[in-house]
Design an enzyme around this catalytic site. Structure first.
Site, short mmCIF file in Angstrom:
data_model
loop_
_atom_site.label_atom_id
_atom_site.label_comp_id
_atom_site.label_asym_id
_atom_site.label_seq_id
_atom_site.Cartn_x
_atom_site.Cartn_y
_atom_site.Cartn_z
N SER A 267 0.62 -1.25 0.02
CA SER A 267 0.16 0.22 -0.10
C SER A 267 0.83 1.17 0.00
O SER A 267 2.17 1.35 0.60
CB SER A 267 -0.96 0.01 1.19
OG SER A 267 -0.26 -0.19 2.39
N GLY A 269 0.47 4.06 1.85
CA GLY A 269 0.98 4.54 2.96
C GLY A 269 2.14 3.89 3.52
O GLY A 269 3.11 4.87 4.21
N VAL A 270 2.26 2.55 3.49
CA VAL A 270 3.34 1.90 3.98
C VAL A 270 4.73 2.34 3.25
O VAL A 270 5.56 2.63 3.79
CB VAL A 270 3.05 0.21 4.03
CG1 VAL A 270 4.36 -0.32 4.37
CG2 VAL A 270 2.08 -0.13 4.99
N GLU A 294 6.03 -0.50 -5.89
CA GLU A 294 4.57 -0.30 -6.79
C GLU A 294 3.59 -0.55 -5.71
O GLU A 294 3.33 -1.48 -4.71
CB GLU A 294 4.73 -1.55 -7.72
CG GLU A 294 5.78 -1.49 -8.83
CD GLU A 294 5.83 -0.23 -9.38
OE1 GLU A 294 4.35 0.55 -9.57
OE2 GLU A 294 6.74 0.02 -9.90
N CYS A 328 -4.62 -4.54 -7.46
CA CYS A 328 -4.12 -3.14 -7.48
C CYS A 328 -4.65 -2.25 -8.79
O CYS A 328 -4.86 -1.15 -8.69
CB CYS A 328 -2.61 -2.81 -7.41
SG CYS A 328 -1.72 -3.69 -8.75
N1 NAD Z 1 1.17 -1.51 -7.86
C1 NAD Z 1 1.25 -2.75 -7.77
O1 NAD Z 1 2.15 -3.47 -8.59
C2 NAD Z 1 0.74 -3.74 -6.79
C3 NAD Z 1 0.56 -4.79 -6.76
C4 NAD Z 1 -0.03 -5.59 -5.92
C5 NAD Z 1 -0.49 -5.05 -4.60
N2 NAD Z 1 -0.40 -3.58 -4.48
C6 NAD Z 1 -0.98 -2.81 -3.40
O2 NAD Z 1 -0.80 -3.49 -2.04
C7 NAD Z 1 -1.81 -3.26 -1.50
C8 NAD Z 1 -2.35 -4.76 -0.92
O3 NAD Z 1 -1.57 -5.43 -0.31
P1 NAD Z 1 -1.01 -5.59 1.44
O4 NAD Z 1 -2.50 -5.31 2.05
O5 NAD Z 1 -0.34 -6.88 1.35
O6 NAD Z 1 -0.05 -4.34 1.19
P2 NAD Z 1 0.44 -3.73 2.80
O7 NAD Z 1 0.90 -2.37 2.52
O8 NAD Z 1 -0.58 -3.76 3.97
O9 NAD Z 1 1.64 -4.86 2.96
C9 NAD Z 1 2.56 -5.09 2.21
C10 NAD Z 1 3.86 -5.52 2.90
O10 NAD Z 1 4.30 -4.54 3.63
C11 NAD Z 1 4.36 -5.04 5.16
N3 NAD Z 1 3.95 -3.96 6.12
C12 NAD Z 1 2.79 -3.60 6.51
N4 NAD Z 1 2.90 -2.38 7.39
C13 NAD Z 1 4.23 -2.26 7.45
C14 NAD Z 1 5.03 -1.52 8.18
N5 NAD Z 1 4.64 -0.39 9.12
N6 NAD Z 1 6.49 -1.56 8.00
C15 NAD Z 1 6.84 -2.40 7.28
N7 NAD Z 1 6.33 -3.52 6.54
C16 NAD Z 1 4.79 -3.38 6.70
C17 NAD Z 1 3.36 -6.15 5.10
O11 NAD Z 1 3.35 -6.99 6.15
C18 NAD Z 1 3.37 -6.81 3.82
O12 NAD Z 1 4.63 -7.64 3.76
C19 NAD Z 1 -2.90 -2.32 -1.93
O13 NAD Z 1 -2.77 -1.19 -1.78
C20 NAD Z 1 -2.70 -2.68 -3.57
O14 NAD Z 1 -2.97 -1.71 -4.42
C21 NAD Z 1 0.18 -2.99 -5.59
N1 LIG Z 2 -0.31 -7.04 -12.59
C1 LIG Z 2 -1.60 -7.26 -12.24
C2 LIG Z 2 -2.04 -6.57 -11.00
C3 LIG Z 2 -1.11 -6.73 -9.64
C4 LIG Z 2 -1.63 -6.03 -8.53
O1 LIG Z 2 -2.20 -6.29 -7.87
C5 LIG Z 2 -2.76 -6.99 -13.27
O2 LIG Z 2 -2.52 -6.26 -14.33
O3 LIG Z 2 -3.92 -7.12 -13.13
#
Ligand code: NAD
Ligand code: A1AUG
Length: 545
Positions: A267, A269-270, A294, A328
């Site tokens: 995410s 924010g993280v 990402e 995402c």
């Molecule tokens: N842009 C992309 O390619 C892409 C692909 C997949 C998912 N995402 C995004 O990921 C998010 C969903 O995945 P999620 O719920 O696993 O995300 P998340 O940010 O909650 O977690 C991602 C990773 O970070 C770790 N984490 C969480 N808080 C942390 C902190 N304070 N410090 C260090 N590590 C921390 C988690 O344990 C996990 O391993 C959505 O926002 C989605 O859009 C983006």
């Molecule tokens: N690469 C994947 C999305 C990955 C994120 O969650 C898509 O294109 O749907």
């Protein structure tokens, strides 16, 4: 030692198997599901090639069946993160000295293991652990991960082949691609096993050593991927897999002088907090760490009055609801002209009514559960608010039930205000918000699409009018890193549509591309001079005679 310029196999996308009734792959997958459900797996961390068990156990349960125990994993603490860094650094010298073709061979073999003997196992783990149906698991944990591995090997060789085009007389210029000095931290999300496997392996492939921390809700499949890497011959300590709480991992890693880069997906924010921490600690590191992330999306579908309504309907319902909208890239805000709304609404309601929702083990289910109770509660809150808020109408769905699993009905919300909260914030679930605009306001709506959210990950336009397509493609050029014309905004394929977004959606280093791999090397330019000057004087300084 072998010497030669080696070519690697030309990568092809792994064919997606269809799992139709009575197919061989369906039988194998069903057997793997039964096998996985019949036992409780004890999952260790992997540090320096050793299985590490702490006895501090966390449970793994299918999101669609939270009464069933799949297994437990051994949770670690700061000491395990420190041990993983030590193991990585101990493995570094040998790994970076290993000829590239041997690194390539390990990951090509991993791809073959996933395509063959591990396919059903990794898909079953992703289905059960992350509540993906067979098709969604197949395109993720099998095909996309296999593609990442094979295409990255190919891109690696292209990077190594890029050399300065010119060497002056008596000079030979060359460029060497060094692994980063230190270790790389791979921090991976719950929603894609392919991403979980790619973030550590892409950095390792380029000669780096890695500490990998997956999301707790993805550990079940991460364990299978680690087994594949080991069976493929990955030396001990090159990738170290730990299960710890994120901030605990961050505290150790971001204070370590050898921290050389983070490969993150998750995410926004993280990621922003991580970036700030790295910035604050910048004086502690031996090098400037590579920051690749990402992150979130608020992905749009903009429908032009010239659109084919059947194309629009499928782009919306597949884009928004496959894998319960937990991509995402998922379509989560749509802009529909008044003239087409009745036809599109009627089609969406008709098709969504036929979606079956339930456990992944029943192959008739198109919709499964959302990942966990936290996500369920968050989504339920937004839906409840939508039911009460003025100017907001639930078009379909709106119900949820957590008695057996974290089930949220695919929900379409229509809003009068294009800036209503569910048009702007990433909900990460099966909720699509639509704004119906007056056809004459189309021009203004393009600006609204561009300006509504902080994200710029994916977006789709649906239109038949070529002038409109050209105009939207240009005006929305910064609104999405992956832009689709007459298609859904999800489902990018490695080697075809390199994936990543800009603005608040990440650094846009395009997973599964040469651009991404370049972040995991530090080039050294070497100039060798065969006949070096032996006098400082320029010729013109010499006396004329
Ligand atoms: N842009 C992309 O390619 C892409 C692909 C997949 C998912 N995402 C995004 O990921 C998010 C969903 O995945 P999620 O719920 O696993 O995300 P998340 O940010 O909650 O977690 C991602 C990773 O970070 C770790 N984490 C969480 N808080 C942390 C902190 N304070 N410090 C260090 N590590 C921390 C988690 O344990 C996990 O391993 C959505 O926002 C989605 O859009 C983006
Ligand atoms: N690469 C994947 C999305 C990955 C994120 O969650 C898509 O294109 O749907």
């Amino acid at each position: 030692m072998l010497k030669g310029f080696f070519n690697v196999p030309t990568p092809q996308n792994e064919p997606v198997l269809n799992y139709g009734p009575r197919s061989v792959e369906r039988a194998a997958l069903k057997a793997a599901l039964d096998e996985a459900r019949s036992k409780q797996t004890d999952i260790p961390m992997y540090i320096g090639g050793k299985e590490v068990r702490t006895g501090n156990l966390q449970e793994l349960r299918p999101p669609h069946d939270h009464q069933h125990l799949l297994g437990k994993f051994h949770y670690g603490d700061a000491s395990h993160v420190a041990a993983a860094i030590d193991a990585a650094l101990a493995a570094k010298a040998d790994w970076e000295e290993m000829p590239w073709e041997h690194r390539a061979a390990i990951f090509l073999k991993a791809a073959d293991l996933l395509a063959g003997p591990y396919r059903a196992k990794v898909n079953a783990a992703t289905m059960l652990g992350q509540s993906k149906n067979a098709y969604q698991a197949e395109i993720d944990s099998a095909c996309e991960l296999i593609d990442f591995l094979r295409f990255n090997v190919f891109y690696m060789t292209q990077i190594y082949q890029q050399q300065p085009p010119i060497s002056g007389k008596g000079v030979w210029n060359r460029v060497e691609q060094r692994p980063l000095e230190g270790f790389v931290f791979a921090l991976t999300p719950f929603n894609f096993s392919a991403i979980a496997g790619n973030l550590p392996s892409s950095a390792a492939m380029m000669g780096n050593v890695v500490v990998w921390k997956p999301a707790n809700t993805q550990v079940y499949a991460a364990n299978v991927i680690m087994q594949v890497f080991q069976e493929a011959g990955l030396p001990d300590g090159v990738i170290n897999l730990v299960y710890v709480d994120g901030p605990t991992a961050g505290e150790v890693i971001f204070n370590h002088p050898d921290f050389a880069g983070i490969h993150f997906t998750g995410s926004t924010g993280v990621f922003q907090n991580i970036w700030k921490t790295i910035g604050n600690n910048i004086h502690k590191y031996k090098t400037y760490p590579r920051i690749v992330g990402e992150t979130g999306g608020k992905d749009f579908v903009l429908i032009h009055p010239s659109a084919d309504v059947d194309v629009a309907n499928i782009a919306l319902i597949r884009g928004a609801f496959e894998y319960q909208g937990q991509k995402c890239s998922a379509a989560s805000r749509a802009y529909i002209p008044k003239s087409l709304w009745p036809a599109i609404k009627e089609r969406m309601q008709r098709d969504i009514a036929t979606f079956k929702m339930g456990p992944v083990e029943d192959f008739e289910n198109f919709i499964n559960a959302v990942i966990d109770e936290k996500s369920f509660d968050k989504l339920a809150k937004y839906i409840d608010a939508a039911k009460k808020d003025k100017g907001v109408e639930i078009i379909t769905g709106g119900n949820y039930d957590k008695s057996k699993g974290w089930f949220i009905e695919p929900t379409v919300i229509k809003v009068d205000d294009p800036h209503y909260v569910t048009m702007c914030e990433e909900l990460f679930g099966p909720v699509l918000t639509v704004y119906v605009y007056d056809d004459k306001d189309f021009d203004k709506v393009v600006d609204i699409v561009d300006n509504t959210s902080i994200y710029a990950l994916t977006g789709a336009i649906i239109a038949q009018d070529r002038y409109a397509i050209a105009d939207m493609t240009h005006r929305l050029r910064n609104a999405a890193g992956n832009f689709y014309i007459n298609d859904k905004p999800t489902g990018a394929v490695v080697g075809q549509q390199p994936f990543g977004g800009a603005r608040g959606s990440g650094t846009n280093d395009k997973a599964g591309s040469m651009i991404n791999l370049l972040r995991w090397v530090s080039p050294r330019t070497i100039k060798e001079t065969f006949d070096p000057p032996k006098d400082y004087r320029y010729p013109f300084l010499q006396k004329e005679i």
